[in-house]
Scaffold this motif. Structure first.
Motif, mmCIF file in Angstrom:
data_model
loop_
_atom_site.group_PDB
_atom_site.id
_atom_site.type_symbol
_atom_site.label_atom_id
_atom_site.label_comp_id
_atom_site.label_asym_id
_atom_site.label_seq_id
_atom_site.Cartn_x
_atom_site.Cartn_y
_atom_site.Cartn_z
ATOM 1 N N HIS B 115 -4.149 4.316 -4.236
ATOM 2 C CA HIS B 115 -4.137 4.828 -5.596
ATOM 3 C C HIS B 115 -2.832 5.562 -5.886
ATOM 4 O O HIS B 115 -2.202 5.352 -6.929
ATOM 5 C CB HIS B 115 -5.344 5.755 -5.772
ATOM 6 N N GLU B 116 -2.405 6.399 -4.943
ATOM 7 C CA GLU B 116 -1.176 7.164 -5.161
ATOM 8 C C GLU B 116 0.047 6.263 -5.166
ATOM 9 O O GLU B 116 1.061 6.577 -5.777
ATOM 10 C CB GLU B 116 -0.997 8.251 -4.085
ATOM 11 N N ALA B 117 -0.044 5.150 -4.452
ATOM 12 C CA ALA B 117 1.081 4.225 -4.435
ATOM 13 C C ALA B 117 1.027 3.279 -5.627
ATOM 14 O O ALA B 117 1.854 2.383 -5.747
ATOM 15 C CB ALA B 117 1.089 3.441 -3.130
ATOM 16 N N GLY B 118 0.042 3.471 -6.495
ATOM 17 C CA GLY B 118 -0.064 2.630 -7.679
ATOM 18 C C GLY B 118 -0.732 1.294 -7.406
ATOM 19 O O GLY B 118 -0.505 0.321 -8.103
ATOM 20 N N PHE B 119 -1.550 1.249 -6.367
ATOM 21 C CA PHE B 119 -2.195 0.001 -5.962
ATOM 22 C C PHE B 119 -3.694 0.202 -6.140
ATOM 23 O O PHE B 119 -4.427 0.369 -5.183
ATOM 24 C CB PHE B 119 -1.829 -0.263 -4.505
ATOM 25 N N ASP B 120 -4.124 0.196 -7.399
ATOM 26 C CA ASP B 120 -5.486 0.621 -7.672
ATOM 27 C C ASP B 120 -6.553 -0.363 -7.211
ATOM 28 O O ASP B 120 -7.676 0.027 -6.922
ATOM 29 C CB ASP B 120 -5.662 0.906 -9.164
ATOM 30 N N SER B 121 -6.207 -1.640 -7.131
ATOM 31 C CA SER B 121 -7.243 -2.576 -6.690
ATOM 32 C C SER B 121 -7.588 -2.329 -5.219
ATOM 33 O O SER B 121 -8.729 -2.499 -4.794
ATOM 34 C CB SER B 121 -6.819 -4.022 -6.921
#
Ligand code: SF4
Lengths: 141, 400
Positions: B115-121
């Motif tokens: 999530h923090e890396a912008g990888f929500d899936s």
């Protein structure tokens, strides 16, 4: 017409702000779990927002600690009207096991007004959904 | 030109209330400082008013993610004080729950890192699979998060054949999913590019700053209480200590994924070799005057409880050193000379558990924090902040 439209959109997209005011994290992960695929509250249009300025509903977990009290009020005031508060967990309702500790004021309702209480220690994600639906019904009525 | 940027206590980048104050030059962080105490509830003081048994449930509520860690650490200490020997089946079940908790905690962390890396899936995937572990825990203990399974002298619930089978079946699914994550976490180019090189903590610094848990192991130091000072039944369970030597957030991810597989092996071993017999022995109500230190390897690192008894049915002192506290100093080091955009990632990488860390530590920390902000400017700012807070408080209290 316009009020009807705002009312409708309010019902369909209640965005939430998740705020931990001294919780033990269990309620927090259950709130987040409610957002993830198994429970998926996103189907009610609920989105987790990062700032109080985007949120309609503040989901509070944990007893209000003395240090958080002022911040809690500040965050409440930053939220645009109409705003609602859901107190999640026994802590947010009354203080739970921490009742009587020197740094705990008690439930969230000692600091800001609360609309819906969701009991449990920790609450189950199902209960969070139930609380949210109750709030939506309240809005409808 | 230097600026000070306050982050928190409520901030999109932080999931729990903590305040960071960073001095930045352009995009680069030159200095970082932590403000604690937003989550401080005074739990250690509260523990002195409760009996030994009541305190199990209180220590469980120190933290919701490592709830079993704190109770086990506490219960082990109390058992030492009372000179109790829990039965082996009880210890096996205790260890089993501990490892399941590690699995759920690491899966949770993987999701947060994604999530923090912008990888929500990735976040949604891991959290979906985490529900499998939650189901197992629920069948064992009846609860999803606060298991309430430990008691002084053993555990409160037994396992039956059906549960063992259910766990083994679920384990197969988890293994398969974790393999996928391992592949994804170490091969997906954008994910790796985001994590590699972020939050560098050299081996020497990790040791000097007393980092613990996966943060330490990702800097190439093979330290794990389960191996170094085995408690419960870890002495007889075969497993490896996982390390990585990249010293960055990627390394911390790899360590945690590797640990997941070790956990599965341990769980399998425990279930296959489960001894028969009772799960608990009766505990006395009082403990002789004594003191004890209990160590436990929580998912986030080493957890230490210090317990002092005085012959009554209540502890005289309970001190908790949670793993996150041990990692704070290292985090500040990692933040320095990094980018502002990396703050959430670095901070998430230690798997901070603010509620764990905020026991009675705040006094000491607040003092050292105060010493740092002696500059006139900051003091003025602080007083203004306080004054502003007062005014708001008055307004807000009116409608209540
Ligand atoms: S209600 Fe229970 S689970 Fe929730 S924050 Fe409080 S102690 Fe933790």
């Amino acid at each position: 017409m316009l009020t009807k439209l705002t009312h409708w959109s309010r019902l369909k997209s209640p965005w939430i702000l998740h705020l931990n005011t001294g919780a033990c994290n269990a309620c927090d992960i259950e709130v987040v779990a409610a957002l993830t695929p198994r429970f998926d509250v996103e189907r009610f249009g609920i989105l987790l927002k990062a700032t109080p300025r985007h949120a309609d509903v503040i989901v509070c977990t944990g007893p209000a600690t003395r240090q958080m009290k002022d911040r809690l009020i500040r965050i409440y005031e930053q939220t645009p009207d109409p705003k609602f508060v859901i107190a999640v967990g026994a802590c947010a309702m009354s203080g739970c096991v921490y009742r009587g500790a020197y740094n705990v004021i008690g439930g969230i309702d000692q600091v800001i007004p609360v609309d819906v209480y969701v009991p449990g220690c920790p609450v189950r994600p199902d209960a969070v959904i139930d609380g949210v639906v109750k709030l939506l019904n309240k809005l409808k009525g | 030109m230097k600026f000070q940027i306050p982050i928190g206590p409520q901030h999109p980048a932080l999931k729990e209330p903590i305040s960071l104050r960073m001095t930045v030059e352009g995009e680069i962080i030159r200095d970082a400082d932590l403000r604690l105490g937003y989550n401080h509830r005074g739990l250690e003081k509260l523990a002195e008013q409760k009996t030994w048994i009541q305190n199990i449930y209180l220590t469980e509520r120190i933290c919701g993610i490592c709830s079993h860690s704190h109770t086990t650490c506490y219960v082990q200490g109390v058992e030492k004080l009372m000179e109790l020997e829990p039965p082996r089946r009880g210890l096996y079940i205790r260890t089993l729950v501990a490892e399941l908790e590690r699995v759920h905690s690491h899966l949770l962390w993987l999701g947060v890192a994604g999530h923090e890396a912008g990888f929500d899936s990735f976040f949604m995937y891991t959290w979906r699979d985490r529900e499998i572990v939650m189901d197992i825990l629920e069948t064992i203990s009846g609860n999803r998060v606060h298991y309430g399974i430990n008691t002084i002298g053993g555990v409160r619930r037994d396992l039956d054949e059906q549960q063992v089978k259910h766990i083994l079946d679920s384990l197969a699914i988890l293994r398969q999913r974790s393999e996928y994550y391992q592949h994804l976490g170490t091969n997906e180019p954008s994910f790796v590019a985001r994590l590699a090189g972020v939050g560098y903590l050299s081996r020497e610094d990790a040791i000097a700053l007393c980092a613990v848990g996966p943060t330490l192991r990702a800097s190439g130091v093979p330290m794990d209480v389960r191996k170094d000072d085995p408690y419960a039944v870890y002495a007889e369970v075969p497993f490896e200590v996982c390390t990585a030597d990249t010293c960055d957030v990627l390394g911390r991810t790899v360590v945690r994924i590797k640990e997941l597989f070790q956990c599965y092996n341990i769980i399998e071993y425990l279930l296959k070799n489960l001894p028969s017999g009772p799960v608990a022995v009766r505990a006395p109500r009082r403990a002789k005057p004594n003191e004890v230190v209990s160590r436990y390897e929580a998912p986030r690192g080493e957890n230490i409880h210090y317990i002092k008894s005085n012959g009554t049915d209540k502890p005289e002192r309970l001190k908790v050193r949670a793993p996150t506290l041990g990692n704070y100093a290292a985090t500040l080091k990692m933040l320095k000379n990094g980018f502002i955009a990396d703050v959430p990632l670095i901070f998430a990488a230690i798997d901070p558990c603010i509620c764990c860390a905020e026991r009675a530590v705040s006094l000491v920390d607040a003092r050292s924090g105060q010493e740092k902000i002696i500059s006139m400017n900051a003091l003025k700012q602080l007083s203004r902040q306080v004054a502003a807070g007062n005014a708001r408080k008055r307004e807000a209290e009116w409608p209540l």
